[in-house]
Write a protein that holds these residues in place. Structure first.
Motif, short mmCIF file in Angstrom:
data_model
loop_
_atom_site.label_atom_id
_atom_site.label_comp_id
_atom_site.label_asym_id
_atom_site.label_seq_id
_atom_site.Cartn_x
_atom_site.Cartn_y
_atom_site.Cartn_z
N GLU A 148 10.47 11.93 -7.65
CA GLU A 148 9.74 12.56 -8.75
C GLU A 148 9.00 11.54 -9.60
O GLU A 148 8.34 11.91 -10.56
CB GLU A 148 10.72 13.35 -9.63
CG GLU A 148 11.42 14.49 -8.88
CD GLU A 148 12.39 15.24 -9.77
OE1 GLU A 148 12.56 14.83 -10.94
OE2 GLU A 148 12.98 16.23 -9.30
N ALA A 149 9.10 10.28 -9.27
CA ALA A 149 8.42 9.24 -10.03
C ALA A 149 7.00 9.03 -9.52
O ALA A 149 6.64 9.46 -8.43
CB ALA A 149 9.21 7.93 -9.95
N THR A 150 6.18 8.35 -10.36
CA THR A 150 4.78 8.08 -10.01
C THR A 150 4.49 6.60 -10.19
O THR A 150 4.65 6.06 -11.29
CB THR A 150 3.83 8.90 -10.90
OG1 THR A 150 4.15 10.29 -10.78
CG2 THR A 150 2.39 8.67 -10.51
N VAL A 173 6.55 2.02 -12.78
CA VAL A 173 6.69 3.36 -12.23
C VAL A 173 7.03 4.33 -13.35
O VAL A 173 7.99 4.11 -14.10
CB VAL A 173 7.79 3.41 -11.14
CG1 VAL A 173 7.90 4.81 -10.55
CG2 VAL A 173 7.51 2.38 -10.05
N SER A 174 6.24 5.39 -13.49
CA SER A 174 6.52 6.41 -14.49
C SER A 174 7.70 7.26 -14.03
O SER A 174 7.68 7.81 -12.93
CB SER A 174 5.28 7.30 -14.68
OG SER A 174 5.56 8.34 -15.60
N ALA A 212 0.83 -1.21 0.00
CA ALA A 212 0.00 0.00 0.00
C ALA A 212 0.86 1.26 0.00
O ALA A 212 0.55 2.25 -0.68
CB ALA A 212 -0.94 -0.01 1.20
N LEU A 213 1.96 1.25 0.75
CA LEU A 213 2.85 2.40 0.76
C LEU A 213 3.55 2.58 -0.58
O LEU A 213 3.72 3.71 -1.06
CB LEU A 213 3.89 2.23 1.87
CG LEU A 213 3.40 2.39 3.31
CD1 LEU A 213 4.49 2.03 4.30
CD2 LEU A 213 2.90 3.82 3.54
N LEU A 214 3.94 1.46 -1.21
CA LEU A 214 4.59 1.54 -2.51
C LEU A 214 3.62 2.02 -3.59
O LEU A 214 4.05 2.59 -4.60
CB LEU A 214 5.18 0.18 -2.90
CG LEU A 214 6.38 -0.29 -2.08
CD1 LEU A 214 6.74 -1.73 -2.44
CD2 LEU A 214 7.58 0.62 -2.31
N GLU A 215 2.33 1.77 -3.40
CA GLU A 215 1.33 2.24 -4.37
C GLU A 215 1.07 3.73 -4.23
O GLU A 215 0.50 4.34 -5.14
CB GLU A 215 0.03 1.46 -4.20
CG GLU A 215 0.14 0.00 -4.64
CD GLU A 215 -1.14 -0.78 -4.36
OE1 GLU A 215 -1.38 -1.79 -5.04
OE2 GLU A 215 -1.89 -0.38 -3.45
N SER A 216 1.47 4.31 -3.12
CA SER A 216 1.32 5.76 -2.94
C SER A 216 2.55 6.46 -3.49
O SER A 216 3.57 5.83 -3.82
CB SER A 216 1.14 6.10 -1.45
OG SER A 216 2.34 5.84 -0.74
N LYS A 217 2.50 7.76 -3.58
CA LYS A 217 3.61 8.53 -4.13
C LYS A 217 4.65 8.88 -3.07
O LYS A 217 5.71 9.42 -3.37
CB LYS A 217 3.06 9.80 -4.78
CG LYS A 217 4.04 10.53 -5.68
CD LYS A 217 3.36 11.62 -6.44
CE LYS A 217 4.35 12.51 -7.18
NZ LYS A 217 5.34 11.77 -7.95
N ALA A 218 4.37 8.55 -1.81
CA ALA A 218 5.23 8.97 -0.70
C ALA A 218 6.68 8.49 -0.82
O ALA A 218 7.60 9.28 -0.60
CB ALA A 218 4.61 8.53 0.62
#
Length: 309
Positions: free
Chosen positions: A163-165, A228-229, A153-159
């Motif tokens: 600068e990646a998404t 990851v973009s 869940a944390l990896l799915e967030s941007k935190a």
């Protein structure tokens, strides 16, 4: 081969810098080390050139300016021309180690996977310039321990990213275990009378029979699929450390429209087609006209294989 546009009279050092994407020091080093020829003669000093025939290590500068190779970089290959620790470098992945082609891609020394070796200025500007295009990158990551739901869940967030998404984070451990399931070998029972088998009443075998090693299913480490973009192997490693997940191996299998499909073996290499160059520059918003006869089909997008390490 792309046609090298000669801008007019230039210093030889400047010509090498613009065509091969070198800095001033590296370009001058090529000249001083007698690796550059102008009109068939070795040139050891910076001079003025115009429409002269220039070669580097015996390769035409026009050819070097058009190179584009897609390679599957093995883990531990440095992305520098030389390495003080004598580790292998990306140059050993080229079809000819005397060629000059600069690396581009989301991998680093400790990771493996997709790496682009090219001097094409449009690609280098789009992918390695001051403001590179954030292309989506797909990574297969082996972890020492299976990730928890909270970590995913944390990896799915941007935190955890700078600068990646993140676009997709998926635990594919179970899928890999099904794909790598090993068949148990069938054990053939020994004959009733070994002596009869060897035409003797006493079997001629050692007193202590040798133990046969049978194949055992290897213990597979957990695997994570991360799309990851703008992602890089360094950024993925940093994000995993923030969520207290320990990566064992990181492999990039896709970068924008480029894919390691049919290149699952580390160290494999193939030239990039003109159609793929066109697709890549289009994805970055840069138009580069190509002859229509050279434009072909680009590799289709299929589900990535699980065997990349």
């Amino acid at each position: 081969m792309r046609e090298l546009l000669v801008p007019g009279p230039q210093r030889l050092q400047q010509r090498l810098m613009s065509v091969l994407s070198l800095d001033a020091q590296d370009a001058l080093a090529l000249i001083q080390r007698s690796r550059v020829m102008v009109d068939g003669r070795i040139q050891t000093r910076n001079c003025w050139v115009d429409s002269h025939e220039i070669t580097v290590n015996g390769h035409s500068l026009a050819l070097l300016g058009s190179l584009a190779f897609l390679v599957h970089k093995p883990q531990g290959y440095a992305l520098t021309e030389g390495d003080p620790l004598k580790r292998p470098t990306y140059q050993q992945l080229l079809p000819d180690t005397t060629m000059v082609a600069r690396p581009l891609g989301p991998v680093d020394l400790a990771s493996s996977g997709l790496l682009l070796l090219t001097n094409i200025p449009e690609l280098r500007l789009a992918l390695g310039g001051p403001e590179p295009m954030p292309l989506p990158a797909t990574f297969m990551v082996r972890l020492k321990d299976r990730p928890t739901g909270v970590q995913i869940a944390l990896l799915e967030s941007k935190a955890p990213y700078d600068e990646a998404t993140p676009l997709l984070i998926q635990d594919i451990t179970d899928a890999e275990e099904e794909a790598d399931e090993l068949e148990q070998p069938e054990l053939v029972p020994p004959p009733d009378d070994l002596g009869a088998l060897m035409h003797s009443s006493i079997a001629r075998w050692p007193s202590t029979p040798r133990r046969k090693q049978h194949a055992r299913p290897k213990k597979l480490l957990p695997m994570l699929l991360m799309v990851v973009s703008g992602g890089t192997a360094k950024g993925i490693r940093h994000a995993l450390s923030l969520v207290e997940a320990q990566p064992q191996e990181i492999c990039c299998i896709r970068w924008g429209p480029l894919s390691l499909e049919e290149m699952s073996e580390p160290g494999s290499m193939r030239p990039l087609s003109q159609a793929e160059v066109q697709t890549l520059t289009d994805a970055c918003g840069i138009k580069m006209p190509l002859p229509s006869a050279e434009i072909g089909a680009v590799t289709s997008d299929t589900h990535p294989s699980l065997h990349w390490f």
